[in-house]
Design a protein around this motif. Structure first.
Motif, mmCIF file in Angstrom:
data_model
loop_
_atom_site.group_PDB
_atom_site.id
_atom_site.type_symbol
_atom_site.label_atom_id
_atom_site.label_comp_id
_atom_site.label_asym_id
_atom_site.label_seq_id
_atom_site.Cartn_x
_atom_site.Cartn_y
_atom_site.Cartn_z
ATOM 1 N N LYS A 183 2.150 9.940 0.269
ATOM 2 C CA LYS A 183 2.900 10.123 1.445
ATOM 3 C C LYS A 183 3.741 8.704 1.811
ATOM 4 O O LYS A 183 3.190 7.596 1.162
ATOM 5 C CB LYS A 183 2.303 10.476 2.669
ATOM 6 N N LYS A 184 4.391 8.554 2.652
ATOM 7 C CA LYS A 184 5.025 7.567 3.066
ATOM 8 C C LYS A 184 4.332 6.287 3.320
ATOM 9 O O LYS A 184 3.165 6.296 3.767
ATOM 10 C CB LYS A 184 6.200 7.409 3.873
ATOM 11 N N VAL A 185 4.650 4.831 2.838
ATOM 12 C CA VAL A 185 4.272 3.730 3.100
ATOM 13 C C VAL A 185 4.462 3.240 4.322
ATOM 14 O O VAL A 185 5.817 2.826 4.434
ATOM 15 C CB VAL A 185 4.355 2.716 1.934
ATOM 16 N N HIS A 186 3.492 2.604 5.372
ATOM 17 C CA HIS A 186 3.959 2.087 6.496
ATOM 18 C C HIS A 186 3.827 0.769 6.714
ATOM 19 O O HIS A 186 4.538 0.165 7.451
ATOM 20 C CB HIS A 186 3.198 2.745 7.528
ATOM 21 N N SER A 202 -0.566 3.603 3.923
ATOM 22 C CA SER A 202 0.113 4.825 3.833
ATOM 23 C C SER A 202 -0.129 5.890 4.928
ATOM 24 O O SER A 202 -1.538 5.717 5.289
ATOM 25 C CB SER A 202 0.155 5.570 2.474
ATOM 26 N N ASP A 242 -0.888 8.701 3.833
ATOM 27 C CA ASP A 242 -1.816 9.545 3.106
ATOM 28 C C ASP A 242 -3.402 9.092 3.520
ATOM 29 O O ASP A 242 -4.190 9.440 2.745
ATOM 30 C CB ASP A 242 -1.704 9.283 1.664
ATOM 31 N N HIS A 275 1.123 5.983 -3.738
ATOM 32 C CA HIS A 275 0.629 6.770 -2.661
ATOM 33 C C HIS A 275 1.234 8.202 -2.657
ATOM 34 O O HIS A 275 2.366 8.499 -3.065
ATOM 35 C CB HIS A 275 1.099 5.920 -1.160
ATOM 36 N N GLY A 298 6.379 7.840 -1.177
ATOM 37 C CA GLY A 298 4.969 7.147 -1.385
ATOM 38 C C GLY A 298 5.246 5.944 -2.120
ATOM 39 O O GLY A 298 4.209 5.502 -2.823
ATOM 40 N N SER A 320 -0.678 -2.128 0.484
ATOM 41 C CA SER A 320 0.254 -1.150 0.905
ATOM 42 C C SER A 320 -0.547 -0.152 1.950
ATOM 43 O O SER A 320 -1.706 0.171 1.228
ATOM 44 C CB SER A 320 0.802 -0.616 0.021
ATOM 45 N N SER A 335 -3.839 8.021 9.308
ATOM 46 C CA SER A 335 -2.773 7.197 8.614
ATOM 47 C C SER A 335 -3.239 5.808 8.753
ATOM 48 O O SER A 335 -3.615 5.232 9.769
ATOM 49 C CB SER A 335 -1.465 7.322 9.272
ATOM 50 N N ASP A 369 7.726 13.197 0.733
ATOM 51 C CA ASP A 369 7.635 11.710 0.782
ATOM 52 C C ASP A 369 7.482 11.173 -0.568
ATOM 53 O O ASP A 369 6.610 11.793 -1.074
ATOM 54 C CB ASP A 369 6.429 11.333 1.487
#
Length: 323
Positions: A20-23, A38, A40, A18, A313, A36, A67, A311
């Protein structure tokens, strides 16, 4: 100390895909694929071999315009997955083709999603404390309800006849399903309850709170039987392993705690503290932890940044036997 042996000298693998960060991370029902979601705006599907060492194949699910905050797999079908996004849509995807098969436009920014254990309904929570239940076949809302308190995470019990909401008031609201009639209010914590997990054997549920504690509840008695006290920051995410013997707890503390749940039936009325058996170091606050449904593999993702403060990712999986 035999209990802690399952988690000794195991390895972590990192998965990068990813921007950006993974939520959110979630395993399919047979434990062969991990998804996953993200910031992104994409979700990804990863084929994970519990004992394999080769390069991991992954597939991107594109279509959301905000997101992807949470995702969950169909509990009865290992290739169907649902995603909830801040773009106000919920989508169903086929993990074999990467195509979106169903789309529902809802009224607010979606932050929570969970499947009923029989795979027939999906519940979605949004930032406006509104709950929508969708019928999976028609992908149309069956119920909609707005609550006048902060609703955080949502879950069904294993039989699907009870529905739980964790609230900003420190309570767990227990509703009958499908009527959504209020059955019980559990005064669970002294601060907001953020997350909830149901033991896969259906005996317990666990609640994580802003007071940094996790409480373990006997589902048949609706009594708190244990508290986990190792974390010092608000608890963001919790998960039971496949046997229900261990629970992973994570927050802004720079470790994930794995605690043991064994307790004697004789002491059922005694609130006892869960023993920590292992800690996995991490470099940032965690957003999501989830155990594999067949193996002691724990996927986790957080707010990791690289040396330029961007991030990363990434998500990681702990529990591999080979490096």
């Amino acid at each position: 100390m035999e209990e802690s042996i399952p988690f000794k000298s195991l390895h972590i693998r990192e998965f990068q895909g990813h921007k950006k960060k993974v939520h959110s991370v979630a395993w399919n029902c047979i434990g062969t694929k991990l998804a996953s979601g993200s910031v992104d705006q994409t979700a990804r599907i990863w084929h994970i071999e519990p004992h394999g060492h080769g390069k991991v194949k992954d597939m991107e699910l594109k279509g959301h315009t905000d997101s992807v905050d949470q995702l969950c797999w169909d509990p009865k079908h290992s290739d169907l997955i649902a995603t909830a996004s801040g773009d106000k849509t919920v989508r169903l995807w086929d993990a074999r083709s990467g195509k979106c098969s169903q789309l529902a436009e809802l009224s607010g920014e979606n932050i929570n999603i969970t499947y009923k254990p029989d795979g027939t309904h999906v519940a979605v929570g949004n930032r406006d404390d509104e709950l929508t239940i969708l019928d999976v076949r028609k992908f149309k809302p069956l119920h909609k309800r707005k609550f006048n308190y902060e609703v955080n995470e949502i879950a069904w019990n294993m039989t699907g006849d009870m529905f739980f909401l964790t609230t900003g008031n420190g309570t767990v609201e227990v509703l009958d399903y499908p009527s959504l009639r209020a059955v019980d209010t559990l005064m669970a914590h002294t601060a907001g309850c953020y997350c909830i997990a149901i033991d896969p054997l259906g005996r317990y549920f666990a609640v994580g709170s802003a007071d940094s504690l996790v409480s373990l509840w006997d589902i048949s008695e609706m009594l708190c039987v244990k508290t986990f006290t190792k974390l010092e920051w608000p608890v963001r995410t919790i998960s039971f392993n496949h046997t229900g013997e261990y629970i992973a707890l994570a927050s802004e503390d720079l470790f994930i705690d794995i605690a043991s749940i064994k307790y004697s039936l004789l002491q059922q009325s005694v609130v006892s503290t869960g023993r920590s058996v292992h800690q996995i170091p991490c470099r940032a606050a965690m957003n999501s932890v989830e155990w594999n449904p067949k193996h002691n593999l724990l996927a986790y993702a957080g707010d990791d940044k690289n040396k330029y403060q961007a991030d990363e990712g990434v998500f990681r999986i702990y529990g591999f036997e080979g490096a």
